[in-house]
Scaffold this motif. Structure first.
Motif, mmCIF file in Angstrom:
data_model
loop_
_atom_site.group_PDB
_atom_site.id
_atom_site.type_symbol
_atom_site.label_atom_id
_atom_site.label_comp_id
_atom_site.label_asym_id
_atom_site.label_seq_id
_atom_site.Cartn_x
_atom_site.Cartn_y
_atom_site.Cartn_z
ATOM 1 N N UNK A 143 35.197 -2.845 2.145
ATOM 2 C CA UNK A 143 35.210 -4.145 2.839
ATOM 3 C C UNK A 143 34.682 -3.966 4.258
ATOM 4 N N UNK A 144 35.056 -2.866 4.878
ATOM 5 C CA UNK A 144 34.577 -2.576 6.229
ATOM 6 C C UNK A 144 33.039 -2.484 6.240
ATOM 7 N N UNK A 145 32.477 -1.782 5.248
ATOM 8 C CA UNK A 145 31.010 -1.674 5.180
ATOM 9 C C UNK A 145 30.368 -3.040 4.936
ATOM 10 N N UNK A 146 31.017 -3.828 4.064
ATOM 11 C CA UNK A 146 30.470 -5.155 3.720
ATOM 12 C C UNK A 146 30.414 -6.049 4.969
ATOM 13 N N UNK A 147 31.436 -5.905 5.837
ATOM 14 C CA UNK A 147 31.434 -6.697 7.079
ATOM 15 C C UNK A 147 30.319 -6.258 8.010
ATOM 16 N N UNK A 148 30.154 -4.938 8.074
ATOM 17 C CA UNK A 148 29.138 -4.411 9.014
ATOM 18 C C UNK A 148 27.720 -4.571 8.483
ATOM 19 N N UNK A 149 27.560 -4.424 7.150
ATOM 20 C CA UNK A 149 26.222 -4.496 6.536
ATOM 21 C C UNK A 149 26.290 -5.487 5.379
ATOM 22 N N UNK A 150 26.121 -6.780 5.647
ATOM 23 C CA UNK A 150 26.351 -7.796 4.610
ATOM 24 C C UNK A 150 25.514 -7.591 3.336
ATOM 25 N N UNK A 151 24.361 -6.950 3.422
ATOM 26 C CA UNK A 151 23.561 -6.816 2.182
ATOM 27 C C UNK A 151 23.826 -5.508 1.433
#
Ligand code: EPU
Length: 341
Positions: free
Chosen positions: A251-259
């Motif tokens: 989830x942390x990665x998804x927030x930082x890198x939406x794609x």
């Protein structure tokens, strides 16, 4: 059995690396394998078993004996038409894609998503090969093997193989302890297709009806578009595994890198795409001499002709370091390393 001394390995590894092995034995029957492991036929140690060589990076000449199983034959073992199943076995030396084509032509479903994967039948349980939403562990019922320690036969049922993502007992605690001679697959006589992977369904619809042959053709089309043909540019498919991480980190990665692609995995975990991570570190198409990162799929390292194993290895370490620096993720190799620098 055919025995070669000072054997050139170029055509025995899909990276097309030009190393040598002191000895190379082509094993055509189970009896030949037994005679080696019972030491009726002596051979120089260490011994290494090589399948299609499509998942290996040689770093040097091999000082010992390479065993190359060529055990042949595809058998229909039993048919359970009432329940819509058939069990098929194939010899370890059968070319994987020729086998998949055979099953599709017979109308037996299950392996079609695994079309065009390089290598031989014998390596499929070791690696638990997978593609487009299917892993071979879902189809394998039994693996017939011979102990490399005493030449006795042992059959592993599916659950004894301890299958996991690109992994099995044969890659771990039993590494090099058993030579696979035949693999048994439970296939379906009814059309149960798996079209869950991204663009697969659209690709099939573009070809025509949704059926076994068209799914196979669609997979072939997608692979040909994205992945280099080892006959033309040396490579071993995905060089790294896709990392499995805690869902909270995902989830942390998804927030930082939406794609960023994030796939569901076992409870509490998600899987990231190494290809995306490497691509994001801008490696796609980079070349170091004849070693390079494929221009259409950053997860695939290639040999443009005369790269050495060390050059490919060094490039892979550079990639690992940059992904670690940018994302804090340590990529794990999928490809096996043989020899030393
Ligand atoms: N992606 C990028 N840039 C790249 C490569 C990929 O952004 O350079 C993105 C794609 O756009 C996609 C995601 O990453 O959103 C995943 O890419 P892809 O669908 O191509 O699959 P993959 O995760 O890179 C895995 C297997 C392949 C298998 C494909 C299709 C592993 C290590 N690799 O690759 O298997 O063919 O899925 O199912 O699991 C192999 O094992 O040798 C192999 C080729």
């Amino acid at each position: 059995m055919k025995i070669f001394e000072n054997a050139l390995l170029k055509k025995y590894n899909t990276f097309g690396l030009n190393y040598k092995s002191d000895y190379l034995f082509h094993i055509e029957t189970e009896a030949e394998a037994v005679s080696i492991f019972k030491v009726t036929i002596p051979c120089e140690k260490p011994v290494m078993i090589l399948g299609g060589g499509s998942n290996i990076l040689f770093l040097s000449d091999f000082k010992g004996t390479i065993l190359y199983p060529e055990i042949d034959g595809i058998n229909i073992e039993n048919t359970d038409t009432q329940n819509g199943y058939v069990t098929i076995s194939a010899g370890a030396g059968v070319n994987w894609d020729a086998f998949v084509e055979w099953t599709v032509n017979k109308g037996f479903g299950g392996l079609e998503n695994l079309s065009l994967i390089p290598g031989k039948v014998g390596a499929t349980p070791i690696q638990n090969i997978g593609a487009y939403g299917v892993e071979v562990k879902d189809l394998i019922t039994q693996v017939r093997t011979i102990s490399t320690e005493d030449g006795t036969f042992r059959i592993f049922d599916n659950n004894q193989c301890e299958f996991a993502y690109r992994n099995s007992i044969f890659k771990n605690v039993l590494k090099s302890k058993y030579l696979v001679t035949r693999v048994f697959y439970k296939l379906s006589t009814d059309s149960i297709l798996n079209l869950s992977y991204g663009s697969l369904k659209d690709e099939v619809s573009n070809i025509g009806d949704i059926n076994l042959k068209n799914v196979r053709q669609a997979v072939i089309n997608i692979r040909k578009r994205k992945l280099p043909d080892p006959e033309i540019i040396g490579n071993a498919g995905s060089f790294f595994k896709n990392p499995v991480i805690k869902s909270s980190l995902g989830s942390h990665f998804k927030n930082r890198f939406p794609d960023i692609p994030v796939y569901p995995d076992r409870d509490g975990y998600v899987k990231l795409a190494s290809g995306w991570l490497i691509d994001n570190c801008e490696w796609k198409g980079i070349r170091r001499g004849d070693a390079g990162v494929h221009e259409k799929q950053a997860l695939v390292l290639v040999n443009y002709g005369n790269a050495t194993g060390k050059e490919i290895f060094d490039l892979s370490e550079e990639i690992r370091n940059s992904v670690s620096t940018k994302f804090g993720i340590e990529l794990e190799r999928e490809v096996e390393i043989a020899g030393t620098i």
